[in-house]
Design an enzyme around this catalytic site. Structure first.
Site, PDB file in Angstrom:
ATOM      1  N   GLU A  28       2.883  -3.732   5.324  1.00 32.78           N
ATOM      2  CA  GLU A  28       1.907  -4.840   5.171  1.00 32.78           C
ATOM      3  C   GLU A  28       1.095  -4.892   6.421  1.00 32.78           C
ATOM      4  OE1 GLU A  28       0.812  -6.060   2.401  1.00 32.78           O
ATOM      5  OE2 GLU A  28       2.894  -6.563   1.886  1.00 32.78           O
ATOM      6  N   HIS A  29      -0.058  -5.049   6.303  1.00 31.52           N
ATOM      7  CA  HIS A  29      -1.218  -5.278   7.416  1.00 31.52           C
ATOM      8  C   HIS A  29      -1.168  -3.744   8.138  1.00 31.52           C
ATOM      9  CE1 HIS A  29      -2.697  -9.209   6.949  1.00 31.52           C
ATOM     10  NE2 HIS A  29      -1.264  -9.623   6.457  1.00 31.52           N
ATOM     11  N   SER A  31     -15.525 -15.297 -17.904  1.00 35.28           N
ATOM     12  CA  SER A  31     -14.028 -15.174 -17.520  1.00 35.28           C
ATOM     13  C   SER A  31     -13.422 -16.165 -18.605  1.00 35.28           C
ATOM     14  CB  SER A  31     -13.670 -15.314 -16.240  1.00 35.28           C
ATOM     15  OG  SER A  31     -12.460 -15.494 -15.940  1.00 35.28           O
ATOM     16  N   GLY A  63      -5.164 -15.481  -6.896  1.00 28.37           N
ATOM     17  CA  GLY A  63      -5.092 -16.052  -5.443  1.00 28.37           C
ATOM     18  C   GLY A  63      -3.551 -16.000  -5.056  1.00 28.37           C
ATOM     19  N   LEU A  77      -1.408 -10.839  -5.731  1.00 23.56           N
ATOM     20  CA  LEU A  77      -1.406  -9.750  -6.402  1.00 23.56           C
ATOM     21  C   LEU A  77      -2.559  -8.867  -6.536  1.00 23.56           C
ATOM     22  CD1 LEU A  77       1.660 -10.996  -8.847  1.00 23.56           C
ATOM     23  CD2 LEU A  77       1.762  -9.725  -6.639  1.00 23.56           C
ATOM     24  N   SER A  78      -3.563  -9.164  -5.898  1.00 20.77           N
ATOM     25  CA  SER A  78      -4.805  -8.510  -6.027  1.00 20.77           C
ATOM     26  C   SER A  78      -5.622  -8.547  -7.243  1.00 20.77           C
ATOM     27  CB  SER A  78      -4.651  -6.983  -5.581  1.00 20.77           C
ATOM     28  OG  SER A  78      -4.304  -6.980  -4.304  1.00 20.77           O
ATOM     29  N   SER A  79      -5.757 -10.057  -7.851  1.00 17.85           N
ATOM     30  CA  SER A  79      -6.487 -10.135  -8.720  1.00 17.85           C
ATOM     31  C   SER A  79      -7.903  -9.704  -8.680  1.00 17.85           C
ATOM     32  CB  SER A  79      -6.348 -11.437  -9.374  1.00 17.85           C
ATOM     33  OG  SER A  79      -6.749 -12.390  -8.195  1.00 17.85           O
ATOM     34  N   ASP A 108      -5.184  -2.229  -1.598  1.00 15.17           N
ATOM     35  CA  ASP A 108      -5.073  -2.824  -3.100  1.00 15.17           C
ATOM     36  C   ASP A 108      -6.047  -2.097  -4.019  1.00 15.17           C
ATOM     37  OD1 ASP A 108      -3.934  -4.865  -1.552  1.00 15.17           O
ATOM     38  OD2 ASP A 108      -5.622  -6.322  -1.656  1.00 15.17           O
TER      39      ASP A 108
HETATM   40  C1  GLA Z   1      -4.696  -7.874   1.519  1.00 24.41           C
HETATM   41  C2  GLA Z   1      -5.684  -6.564   1.911  1.00 24.41           C
HETATM   42  C3  GLA Z   1      -5.198  -5.196   2.113  1.00 24.41           C
HETATM   43  C4  GLA Z   1      -3.973  -5.156   3.027  1.00 24.41           C
HETATM   44  C5  GLA Z   1      -3.032  -6.533   2.778  1.00 24.41           C
HETATM   45  C6  GLA Z   1      -2.146  -6.705   3.861  1.00 24.41           C
HETATM   46  O1  GLA Z   1      -3.987  -7.547   0.328  1.00 24.41           O
HETATM   47  O2  GLA Z   1      -6.935  -6.657   0.893  1.00 24.41           O
HETATM   48  O3  GLA Z   1      -6.145  -4.238   2.424  1.00 24.41           O
HETATM   49  O4  GLA Z   1      -4.592  -5.380   4.278  1.00 24.41           O
HETATM   50  O5  GLA Z   1      -3.770  -7.790   2.729  1.00 24.41           O
HETATM   51  O6  GLA Z   1      -1.045  -5.620   3.979  1.00 24.41           O
END
Ligand code: GLA
Length: 389
Positions: free
Chosen positions: A34-35, A68, A125, A128-130, A175
């Site tokens: 992560e990060h 949407s 939000g 989970l990358s919506s 993501d």
């Molecule tokens: C968000 C960003 C990713 C990544 C994560 C943290 O999801 O979109 O690119 O940096 O945070 O790991």
């Protein structure tokens, strides 16, 4: 079927006839790493079977119409391919608009507009990358409607480019890559410095992946995400000069300990420490998984959370409560926050027989401490974008 409802809505709003395509792109969960993706490190995400559904039809003119089913109160939002700029009032449509714009920037300008209906079953939000799911889905639709020659990896890069340049979030590649390149039953071990990747099967005998959603909403743009990113850049500028490296992901733990004094500020040193150790943890976690050592993988997930809490400081009381309560439950193999942090979700590996107790106990403790409920999802690892009809 969900996609049939999306198609029905499309016909109701825009009428029948013509070639209407129906598509799906997943959401993602990051297991560990992560990060690290904007620090030249490794990540280990997987695509989910939940995601975004879209129905689309090419138009003869330059108009864009967006709807949407998650934001139906906003009605149909109109725009034009000749007038693509981010607008606060345009809300979620800034994501598909950004991707159409980014295709143009990359020499693939759509000459026609389109009508689009989306429906997502990823909580918005939630970390989970919506938004990346909408970006990859839009790219996949453009490819199909207009015949652009792009690979799934290109879709990931274009999605990231649009998020960076159009939506002003300086996100890494994780993501969009996880979503565009997803493979059923597998996580992706991606080196973000080179984009070299490997699929690793997730064989959790007698255990499940459980996502706990804090219901604390978070928008990447207004979070401290960009601030963390620039802190890492400052730390790299200092330590990089001392040792001659290009990214924090180039450092081993030993090298970091040897040279860390080159980073003058204590906070920046902690940020860099997380980036270095988390990258190494991710490499070790994937090795453990290859040896079927799920217990070790879980320990590394736990250590990842501690580092994100104490050194990177991106957790907060909601995520800490979910994780710390999870650690108390028998049968939890590992638990950590996932995604950008500051709200959103945690990911846990939980033995089959413990899943119900996990949801009960963590849910009750969370409600008691935070004052509102968390949501729990037992998830499956899905594939990348597809055309359904
Ligand atoms: C968000 C960003 C990713 C990544 C994560 C943290 O999801 O979109 O690119 O940096 O945070 O790991």
């Amino acid at each position: 079927m969900i996609w049939e409802k999306v198609l029905e809505k499309f016909k109701e709003l825009y009428g029948e006839g013509g070639d209407i395509g129906v598509y799906f792109a997943p959401g993602r969960v990051n297991m560990i790493g992560e990060h690290t993706d904007y620090n030249g490190g490794h990540v280990f995400p997987c695509a989910l079977t939940i995601g975004t559904y879209g129905a689309a039809r090419r138009r003869d003119d330059k108009k864009l119409r967006f709807f949407s089913m998650n934001f139906s109160h906003l009605g149909v939002i109109e725009s034009s391919i000749e007038d693509l700029k981010p607008e606060k009032e345009a809300g979620w449509t800034n994501y598909p608009k950004g991707v159409i714009w980014a295709f143009g920037e990359k020499g693939m300008k759509a000459e026609h507009g389109m009508d689009l209906v989306l429906f997502g079953n990823i909580p918005n939000g939630s970390g989970l990358s919506s938004s990346a799911s909408v970006e990859v889905l839009t790219g996949f639709i453009l490819k199909d409607l207009f015949g652009f020659e792009v690979s799934n990896q290109d879709l990931a890069l274009i999605g990231q480019y649009s998020e960076n340049r159009f939506n002003g979030v300086n996100c890494g590649i994780m993501d969009q890559f996880a979503i565009a390149m997803g493979k059923e039953g597998h996580a992706i071990f991606l080196d973000t410095a080179t984009l070299k990747y490997d699929y690793a099967p997730i064989r959790l005998e007698n255990a499940k992946i459980v996502i706990s959603c804090s219901n604390k909403k978070r928008g990447l743009g207004d979070s401290k995400y960009n601030e963390r990113r620039s802190e890492c850049e400052s730390a790299l500028a200092q330590i990089g000069e001392a040792i001659g490296i290009n990214t924090l992901g180039d450092l081993t733990e030993e090298q970091f300990e040897k040279y860390k004094a080159a980073i003058g500020d204590e906070v920046l040193r902690k940020r860099a420490k997380h980036a270095v150790y988390e990258n190494q943890r991710t490499i070790k976690a994937v090795e453990a998984l290859k040896k079927n050592d799920v217990a070790r993988f879980g320990e590394l997930m736990n250590a990842s959370h501690v580092s994100l809490r104490d050194d990177y400081e991106v957790t907060g009381v909601e995520l800490d409560t979910l994780v710390e309560e999870a650690w108390k439950v028998d049968g939890v193999i590992g638990s950590r926050m996932t995604g950008a942090g500051f709200g959103g979700c945690t990911v846990s590996i939980v033995k089959d027989e413990a899943v119900d107790a996990f949801i009960d106990k963590v849910g009750a403790a969370y409600r008691e401490k935070i004052g509102y409920a968390a949501d729990f999802y037992v998830v499956e690892i899905g594939a990348g974008p597809v055309k359904l009809a």
